[in-house]
Enzyme design. Structure first.
Site, short mmCIF file in Angstrom:
data_model
loop_
_atom_site.label_atom_id
_atom_site.label_comp_id
_atom_site.label_asym_id
_atom_site.label_seq_id
_atom_site.Cartn_x
_atom_site.Cartn_y
_atom_site.Cartn_z
N ASP A 161 -9.90 -2.89 -9.16
CA ASP A 161 -8.68 -3.67 -9.06
C ASP A 161 -8.63 -4.59 -10.28
O ASP A 161 -9.54 -5.40 -10.49
CB ASP A 161 -8.70 -4.49 -7.76
CG ASP A 161 -7.31 -4.75 -7.22
OD1 ASP A 161 -6.43 -5.09 -8.03
OD2 ASP A 161 -7.12 -4.61 -6.00
N ASP A 169 -3.03 -5.12 -10.34
CA ASP A 169 -2.38 -6.12 -9.50
C ASP A 169 -1.11 -6.66 -10.15
O ASP A 169 -1.12 -7.03 -11.33
CB ASP A 169 -3.39 -7.26 -9.28
CG ASP A 169 -2.99 -8.20 -8.16
OD1 ASP A 169 -2.90 -7.73 -7.01
OD2 ASP A 169 -2.76 -9.40 -8.43
N GLU A 177 0.65 -1.91 -9.39
CA GLU A 177 1.38 -2.52 -8.27
C GLU A 177 2.67 -3.11 -8.83
O GLU A 177 2.63 -4.01 -9.66
CB GLU A 177 0.54 -3.61 -7.60
CG GLU A 177 1.20 -4.11 -6.33
CD GLU A 177 0.70 -5.48 -5.87
OE1 GLU A 177 0.84 -5.80 -4.69
OE2 GLU A 177 0.19 -6.25 -6.70
N HIS A 212 -3.99 -3.92 2.04
CA HIS A 212 -4.54 -5.20 2.50
C HIS A 212 -3.50 -6.31 2.59
O HIS A 212 -3.83 -7.42 3.00
CB HIS A 212 -5.66 -5.60 1.54
CG HIS A 212 -5.13 -5.91 0.17
ND1 HIS A 212 -4.55 -4.94 -0.64
CD2 HIS A 212 -5.05 -7.06 -0.53
CE1 HIS A 212 -4.15 -5.50 -1.76
NE2 HIS A 212 -4.44 -6.79 -1.72
N ASP A 213 -2.28 -6.05 2.14
CA ASP A 213 -1.21 -7.05 2.23
C ASP A 213 -0.22 -6.74 3.34
O ASP A 213 0.72 -7.50 3.56
CB ASP A 213 -0.41 -7.10 0.91
CG ASP A 213 -1.21 -7.60 -0.27
OD1 ASP A 213 -2.16 -8.37 -0.07
OD2 ASP A 213 -0.88 -7.21 -1.41
O1 TEU Z 1 0.00 -8.78 -4.17
C1 TEU Z 1 1.22 -9.14 -4.74
C2 TEU Z 1 2.20 -9.67 -3.85
O2 TEU Z 1 3.29 -9.88 -4.34
C3 TEU Z 1 1.88 -9.89 -2.43
O3 TEU Z 1 1.10 -11.01 -2.30
C4 TEU Z 1 3.14 -10.02 -1.71
O4 TEU Z 1 3.88 -11.07 -2.26
C5 TEU Z 1 2.97 -10.32 -0.29
O5 TEU Z 1 1.90 -9.68 0.28
C6 TEU Z 1 4.20 -9.89 0.42
O6 TEU Z 1 4.56 -10.88 1.31
C7 TEU Z 1 -1.10 -8.73 -4.99
C8 TEU Z 1 -2.32 -8.49 -4.15
O7 TEU Z 1 -2.22 -7.23 -3.54
C9 TEU Z 1 -2.47 -9.61 -3.17
O8 TEU Z 1 -3.51 -9.42 -2.27
C10 TEU Z 1 -2.70 -10.86 -3.98
O9 TEU Z 1 -2.73 -11.98 -3.12
C11 TEU Z 1 -1.60 -11.08 -5.00
O10 TEU Z 1 -1.28 -9.91 -5.74
C12 TEU Z 1 -2.05 -12.10 -6.02
O11 TEU Z 1 -3.09 -11.57 -6.78
#
Ligand code: TEU
Ligand code: CA
Length: 546
Positions: A101, A203, A245, A319-320
């Site tokens: 990542d 990311d 992403e 994971h989000d």
């Molecule tokens: O996620 C990007 C992101 O935009 C998410 O946090 C999103 O806003 C949210 O889940 C939707 O409500 C990436 C990673 O996958 C996340 O785990 C990180 O927290 C984020 O970037 C910051 O690095």
């Protein structure tokens, strides 16, 4: 690579590991790299081709590792660089590649670069981050908001300026317009690639070309210039996979990243299909009802947009996001059937499928009752903000139980032993009490399990070029309960039909979809024929090869 052989990542099934919640080898309640190594046989048996490993770098863990304080070391709670090298070697022996990542839109505020940058306005590395003078009233330079709630600017009293953080204040944004920063990133990426990693998941990569003074964050003017430079400096000539992403990706701009001539990435994660049920104002904390027709429209649109060029990534969760079976299936009455249905329709589309840890045996959302059970920085920030704004705490928790990122972050349920086989200690976040019934050990024993179904799908993908390359045609697009499509290659047809609902259904089948052939896979036993009328059981899904 010759033009005629498809790259390995097109026929691979990917698996995402969120290390903190995967497997704890030493009883401190936190998953770690030796824990991952101990499960490689399990992943090889499942048929995984590459692992997207969420961040394992040194980090104060304000956002569980998405806040990196040393890009070239491993967080002590996860292990050591030696452990990591052992993971690479052990995975390679099993034909599994490790995709790192890459979190380079921002670092931790505890990264030495930021410590130096904030030390004085004249510091060498001042320009590694994004600093602006206060507005005339002393407030933030503009009204940009953080994705985690509140202003995207934090004031630094000692140097009298604000720094930008599109996420938490402990995640200051790096200044990509600075060539010295970019060359540091290229050096670091090459260091990992030379070590043998199989590529990168990048990311929030669509944020790196931002133009902050014009309020542009995602899909900014210099995004593709930087990705092309990255490709030249690090990725070119290497047999790796890259997936960006990109929450802002649209079918229109996706080819800029992953088109044949783009020289940027292998593919992007787009999020249109997972975010279309969010409230316009309160966002994911106030989900709207599931709408299959809208979901199909989005999936079909992406399939057709990348039909000739580019490549789709296929996923229900990460994971989000909430657990797939809880969000799109029925995790109470038809957990096994609906989880298999979701896997079937996703994995037989065109693209690379990603399994999120635990999805392969049907793990469900967390069902927390108390705000103290939530650990996620985003959830906790929005709780504070929305409750201060008048939202009732129980309403917020109800929304969080549907969409909080913590739903995906409860520990992987390996067995029905205390600690779910995840830990012998106190887990960092509560284990879902349903681990006594829902766990990998049970699923691995049961030939009719969700796990067995995923394994079958991964095998089919290796065996049938049609699944990788076949042309995609949607069927019954306006039907409120059926998801159906066919795939076509060299005179072969794959027909996929699913009942996306908890009621049985009698379907009048359009003539073009009526086939007789070879039963490939199904969740109520396989079928070999689709006649003019089709009786479907709740969440029934099957595929026929003809
Ligand atoms: O996620 C990007 C992101 O935009 C998410 O946090 C999103 O806003 C949210 O889940 C939707 O409500 C990436 C990673 O996958 C996340 O785990 C990180 O927290 C984020 O970037 C910051 O690095
Ligand atoms: Ca541990």
């Amino acid at each position: 690579m010759s033009e005629t052989t498809a790259p390995w990542w097109k026929s691979a099934t990917a698996y995402q590991i969120y290390p903190r919640s995967f497997c704890d080898s030493n009883g401190d309640g936190i998953g770690d790299i030796p824990g991952i190594i101990s499960k490689l046989d399990y992943l090889a048996e499942l048929g995984v081709g590459f692992i997207w490993l969420s961040p394992v770098y040194r980090s104060p863990m304000a956002d569980n590792g998405y806040d990196i304080s040393d890009y070239q070391d491993i967080a002590p709670e996860f292990g050591t660089l030696d452990d990591f090298d052992r993971l690479l070697a052990e995975a390679r022996q099993r034909g599994i590649r490790i995709v790192m990542d890459l979190v380079v839109n921002h670092s931790s505020d505890e990264h030495p670069w930021f410590i130096e940058s904030r030390a004085s306005r004249e510091a060498d590395k001042r320009d590694f981050y994004i600093w602006r003078d206060p507005a005339e009233d002393g407030g933030p330079p503009n009204d940009l908001q953080s994705f985690f709630g509140g202003p995207a600017w934090t004031f630094d009293a000692s140097t009298g300026q604000y720094y930008l953080h599109l996420f938490d204040r402990k995640q200051p944004d790096l200044n990509w317009d600075n060539p010295a920063l970019r060359s540091e990133i290229w050096r670091m990426m090459n260091w990992w690639l030379d070590r043998g990693v199989g590529g990168f998941r990048m990311d929030v990569i669509d944020l790196i070309g931002k133009d902050i003074d014009r309020g542009i964050t995602a899909d900014g003017p210099r995004l593709h210039e930087y990705l092309q430079e990255m490709h030249r400096e690090t990725l070119a000539g290497r047999d790796i996979v890259t997936v960006g992403e990109a929450w802002s990706a649209t079918p229109e701009n996706a080819l800029l990243y992953s088109g044949r001539d783009s020289r940027e990435l292998s593919m992007v994660f787009q999020f249109e299909h997972v975010s279309q049920q969010w409230d316009e104002k309160l966002g994911k904390w106030k989900p709207r009802p599931f709408d299959l027709v809208a979901l199909k429209r989005t999936l079909n649109k992406w399939q057709s947009a990348l039909a000739q060029d580019g490549w789709n990534s296929l996923f229900w969760g990460n994971h989000d996001l909430p657990r797939a079976v809880s969000k799109y299936g029925d995790d109470t009455h038809y957990r096994v059937e609906s989880a298999k249905m979701l896997a079937t329709v996703l994995h037989l589309m065109k693209g690379t499928p990603y399994i999120y840890q635990g999805e392969e045996f049907g793990m469900t959302n967390a069902a927390f009752t108390d705000i103290d059970q939530f650990k996620d920085v985003e959830t906790l920030n929005f709780y504070r903000l929305q409750v201060a704004d008048g939202v009732a705490p129980e309403d917020f928790i109800a929304g969080a139980n549907e969409n909080s990122r913590d739903n995906a972050r409860t520990p992987v349920q390996w067995s029905d032993a205390p600690g779910a086989g995840f830990t012998t200690g106190e887990p960092w976040i509560d284990i879902n009490p349903n681990y006594t019934d829902i766990n990998a050990e049970q699923a691995r024993r049961d030939p009719a399990s969700i796990y067995a179904h995923y394994r079958h799908l991964a095998q089919l993908r290796k065996d049938l070029p049609l699944i990788v390359d076949g042309e995609y045609r949607p069927w019954l697009e306006a039907h409120p309960q059926i998801l159906a499509y066919s795939r076509h290659l060299d005179g072969q047809t794959l027909s996929v039909v699913a009942n996306v609902g908890s009621t049985p259904l009698q379907l009048d089948v359009p003539p073009g979809l009526q086939v007789r052939g070879q039963a490939l896979i199904g969740n109520y036993g396989a079928r070999a024929q689709i006649g003019a009328v089709l009786d479907l059981a709740p969440y029934e899904a099957f595929a026929i090869l003809s």
